[in-house]
Design a protein around this motif. Structure first.
Motif, PDB file in Angstrom:
ATOM      1  N   THR A   4       0.825  -1.197   0.000  1.00  0.00           N
ATOM      2  CA  THR A   4       0.000   0.000   0.000  1.00  0.00           C
ATOM      3  C   THR A   4       0.871   1.263   0.000  1.00  0.00           C
ATOM      4  O   THR A   4       2.091   1.193   0.142  1.00  0.00           O
ATOM      5  N   GLU A   5       0.212   2.397  -0.097  1.00  0.00           N
ATOM      6  CA  GLU A   5       0.920   3.678  -0.014  1.00  0.00           C
ATOM      7  C   GLU A   5       1.635   3.810   1.329  1.00  0.00           C
ATOM      8  O   GLU A   5       2.743   4.333   1.391  1.00  0.00           O
ATOM      9  N   SER A   6       1.019   3.311   2.391  1.00  0.00           N
ATOM     10  CA  SER A   6       1.691   3.380   3.701  1.00  0.00           C
ATOM     11  C   SER A   6       2.936   2.495   3.726  1.00  0.00           C
ATOM     12  O   SER A   6       3.924   2.826   4.396  1.00  0.00           O
ATOM     13  N   ASP A   7       2.918   1.387   2.970  1.00  0.00           N
ATOM     14  CA  ASP A   7       4.130   0.566   2.845  1.00  0.00           C
ATOM     15  C   ASP A   7       5.233   1.353   2.136  1.00  0.00           C
ATOM     16  O   ASP A   7       6.390   1.330   2.564  1.00  0.00           O
ATOM     17  N   PHE A   8       4.885   2.054   1.046  1.00  0.00           N
ATOM     18  CA  PHE A   8       5.870   2.872   0.329  1.00  0.00           C
ATOM     19  C   PHE A   8       6.521   3.881   1.273  1.00  0.00           C
ATOM     20  O   PHE A   8       7.736   4.039   1.286  1.00  0.00           O
ATOM     21  N   ILE A   9       5.691   4.550   2.045  1.00  0.00           N
ATOM     22  CA  ILE A   9       6.183   5.578   2.969  1.00  0.00           C
ATOM     23  C   ILE A   9       7.072   4.950   4.044  1.00  0.00           C
ATOM     24  O   ILE A   9       8.152   5.473   4.357  1.00  0.00           O
ATOM     25  N   ALA A  10       6.641   3.826   4.593  1.00  0.00           N
ATOM     26  CA  ALA A  10       7.413   3.163   5.646  1.00  0.00           C
ATOM     27  C   ALA A  10       8.758   2.652   5.128  1.00  0.00           C
ATOM     28  O   ALA A  10       9.790   2.784   5.803  1.00  0.00           O
ATOM     29  N   ARG A  12      10.512   3.802   2.546  1.00  0.00           N
ATOM     30  CA  ARG A  12      11.398   4.957   2.329  1.00  0.00           C
ATOM     31  C   ARG A  12      11.939   5.484   3.656  1.00  0.00           C
ATOM     32  O   ARG A  12      13.121   5.802   3.769  1.00  0.00           O
ATOM     33  N   SER A  13      11.095   5.562   4.652  1.00  0.00           N
ATOM     34  CA  SER A  13      11.511   6.063   5.960  1.00  0.00           C
ATOM     35  C   SER A  13      12.603   5.198   6.581  1.00  0.00           C
ATOM     36  O   SER A  13      13.581   5.720   7.139  1.00  0.00           O
ATOM     37  N   GLU A  16      15.841   5.903   4.666  1.00  0.00           N
ATOM     38  CA  GLU A  16      16.333   7.244   5.006  1.00  0.00           C
ATOM     39  C   GLU A  16      16.932   7.274   6.408  1.00  0.00           C
ATOM     40  O   GLU A  16      18.003   7.859   6.620  1.00  0.00           O
ATOM     41  N   GLN A  79      13.281  -1.544  -3.137  1.00  0.00           N
ATOM     42  CA  GLN A  79      13.299  -0.095  -3.338  1.00  0.00           C
ATOM     43  C   GLN A  79      14.562   0.274  -4.097  1.00  0.00           C
ATOM     44  O   GLN A  79      15.663  -0.044  -3.664  1.00  0.00           O
TER      45      GLN A  79
END
Length: 120
Positions: A4-10, A12-13, A16, A79
């Motif tokens: 999901t989009e929350s997976d993408f964000i997590a 990347r975080s 980073e 990623q």
């Protein structure tokens, strides 16, 4: 494999935050973002950061970082990140990600390839 989009964000975080930990020579924090398998392989945060420092200078001290798309490579959520090495060489890092039982993401490996390499 669905994410999901929350997976993408997590994802990347996590990457980073590990890169930030390398910048600060914070071995314990960097090690905490590695999967249990990677942690078992290296045993200690010091062993882990020494390996990254020696074999992955583009990850340890990138001049710049650019996140590309997430793809699936051999059933691994991956990623893609463009890095500029300390010596000015552009490389693509393929971060293999692993979802943990508590639904958090950890880094389960990183491969550096030339930016010209075709990913299939």
């Amino acid at each position: 494999m669905q994410f999901t989009e929350s997976d993408f964000i997590a994802i990347r975080s996590v990457i980073e935050r590990q890169l930030e930990a390398f910048q600060k020579d914070d071995a314990e924090s960097a090690f905490a973002f590695a999967s249990p398998g990677i942690q078992n392989q290296f045993g200690t945060p010091e062993n882990f950061i020494q390996m990254v420092r020696k074999h992955y200078p583009a990850v340890y001290r990138p001049r710049s970082v650019f996140f590309e798309n997430i793809t699936i490579i051999q059933n691994n959520i991956t990623q893609q990140v463009l890095l500029l090495s300390p010596h000015g060489v552009p490389l693509r890092a393929l971060y293999l990600m692993e979802k943990q039982p508590d639904d958090t993401w950890r880094i389960n490996g990183c491969f550096l390839i030339s930016v010209e390499a075709k990913i299939t």
